[in-house]
Design a protein around this motif. Structure first.
Motif, PDB file in Angstrom:
ATOM      1  N   ARG A  42      52.852   2.730 109.131  1.00 34.72           N
ATOM      2  CA  ARG A  42      53.849   2.626 110.203  1.00 34.72           C
ATOM      3  C   ARG A  42      54.133   1.160 110.503  1.00 34.72           C
ATOM      4  N   HIS A  43      55.298   0.961 111.111  1.00 32.36           N
ATOM      5  CA  HIS A  43      55.687  -0.373 111.558  1.00 32.36           C
ATOM      6  C   HIS A  43      56.850  -0.200 112.536  1.00 32.36           C
ATOM      7  N   GLY A  44      56.768  -0.860 113.690  1.00 30.11           N
ATOM      8  CA  GLY A  44      57.833  -0.748 114.671  1.00 30.11           C
ATOM      9  C   GLY A  44      58.059   0.691 115.080  1.00 30.11           C
ATOM     10  N   THR A  45      59.292   1.150 114.947  1.00 32.73           N
ATOM     11  CA  THR A  45      59.639   2.522 115.345  1.00 32.73           C
ATOM     12  C   THR A  45      59.656   3.488 114.156  1.00 32.73           C
ATOM     13  N   ALA A  46      59.106   3.066 113.013  1.00 31.77           N
ATOM     14  CA  ALA A  46      59.133   3.905 111.810  1.00 31.77           C
ATOM     15  C   ALA A  46      57.726   4.281 111.361  1.00 31.77           C
ATOM     16  N   THR A  47      57.627   5.500 110.866  1.00 29.00           N
ATOM     17  CA  THR A  47      56.378   6.019 110.318  1.00 29.00           C
ATOM     18  C   THR A  47      56.684   6.715 109.002  1.00 29.00           C
ATOM     19  N   ALA A  48      55.853   6.454 108.008  1.00 24.93           N
ATOM     20  CA  ALA A  48      55.955   7.155 106.730  1.00 24.93           C
ATOM     21  C   ALA A  48      54.646   7.896 106.513  1.00 24.93           C
ATOM     22  N   ALA A  49      54.726   9.130 106.039  1.00 28.17           N
ATOM     23  CA  ALA A  49      53.523   9.922 105.802  1.00 28.17           C
ATOM     24  C   ALA A  49      53.809  10.995 104.775  1.00 28.17           C
ATOM     25  N   GLY A  50      52.747  11.447 104.118  1.00 32.20           N
ATOM     26  CA  GLY A  50      52.877  12.512 103.135  1.00 32.20           C
ATOM     27  C   GLY A  50      51.577  12.756 102.424  1.00 32.20           C
ATOM     28  N   GLU A  51      51.672  13.263 101.198  1.00 37.28           N
ATOM     29  CA  GLU A  51      50.514  13.535 100.366  1.00 37.28           C
ATOM     30  C   GLU A  51      50.685  12.849  99.020  1.00 37.28           C
ATOM     31  N   ARG A  52      49.552  12.634  98.342  1.00 41.44           N
ATOM     32  CA  ARG A  52      49.571  12.013  97.017  1.00 41.44           C
ATOM     33  C   ARG A  52      48.556  12.704  96.128  1.00 41.44           C
ATOM     34  N   TRP A  53      48.843  12.663  94.827  1.00 40.33           N
ATOM     35  CA  TRP A  53      47.965  13.255  93.834  1.00 40.33           C
ATOM     36  C   TRP A  53      48.313  12.643  92.494  1.00 40.33           C
ATOM     37  N   THR A  54      47.554  12.998  91.463  1.00 41.12           N
ATOM     38  CA  THR A  54      47.906  12.557  90.115  1.00 41.12           C
ATOM     39  C   THR A  54      48.184  13.777  89.254  1.00 41.12           C
ATOM     40  N   GLU A  55      49.010  13.565  88.256  1.00 45.25           N
ATOM     41  CA  GLU A  55      49.328  14.600  87.279  1.00 45.25           C
ATOM     42  C   GLU A  55      49.077  14.052  85.885  1.00 45.25           C
ATOM     43  N   SER A  56      48.677  14.913  84.991  1.00 44.07           N
ATOM     44  CA  SER A  56      48.430  14.527  83.613  1.00 44.07           C
ATOM     45  C   SER A  56      49.749  14.288  82.890  1.00 44.07           C
TER      46      SER A  56
END
Length: 148
Positions: A42-56
């Motif tokens: 996050r920074h200021g009035t913005a937020t980023a969020a989610g999920e992450r993974w790896t794929e072969s």
């Protein structure tokens, strides 16, 4: 004299690669659900969020790091999501992944080649043209993949 040094180097390299084992793909599941890790910045009035993974990729230990999420802005300024990766101690330039101006939501989707020696981070920055004014850079390559 060189043979013991080479053997020790080979053993150390093998141990390092084993310790940095690549996580399961998103298609695989754990007892808690899909093998994914949450990320946010996050920074200021913005937020980023989610999920992450790896794929072969189907070719040895080469994988793809996948980030899926949203950038949400509640204010009137512009914000952007940036990533930066380091490959075998060689840094790549920061890359813009998403941007938004004014209030709203936009998707963040990243697919990046990934090896056990890759490190990466993500930040939300004010504006859309660079990384001069950003929140804290968050690691997006710490493992193991699990849900607590």
């Amino acid at each position: 004299m060189r043979r013991p040094v080479r053997a020790a180097l080979a053993a150390a390299t093998g141990a390092l690669l084993a310790a940095a084992a690549v996580p399961a793909s998103a298609a695989e599941t754990t007892a808690a659900g899909p093998a994914a890790v949450e990320w946010s910045a996050r920074h200021g009035t913005a937020t980023a969020a989610g999920e992450r993974w790896t794929e072969s990729t189907g070719t040895g230990f080469f994988r793809v790091l996948v980030l899926d999420g949203e950038l949400i802005n509640t204010g009137g300024e512009c914000y952007s999501v940036w990533t930066r990766f380091v490959y075998d101690l060689a840094p790549a330039p920061a890359r813009k992944q998403a941007e938004i101006c004014g209030p709203g939501t936009t998707g963040v989707e990243v697919r990046q080649s990934y090896l056990p020696t890759t490190t990466g981070s993500l930040a939300v920055c004010r504006g859309t043209t660079g990384t001069a004014d950003c929140g804290a850079w968050q690691s997006i390559t710490w493992w193991p993949v699990s849900r607590d």
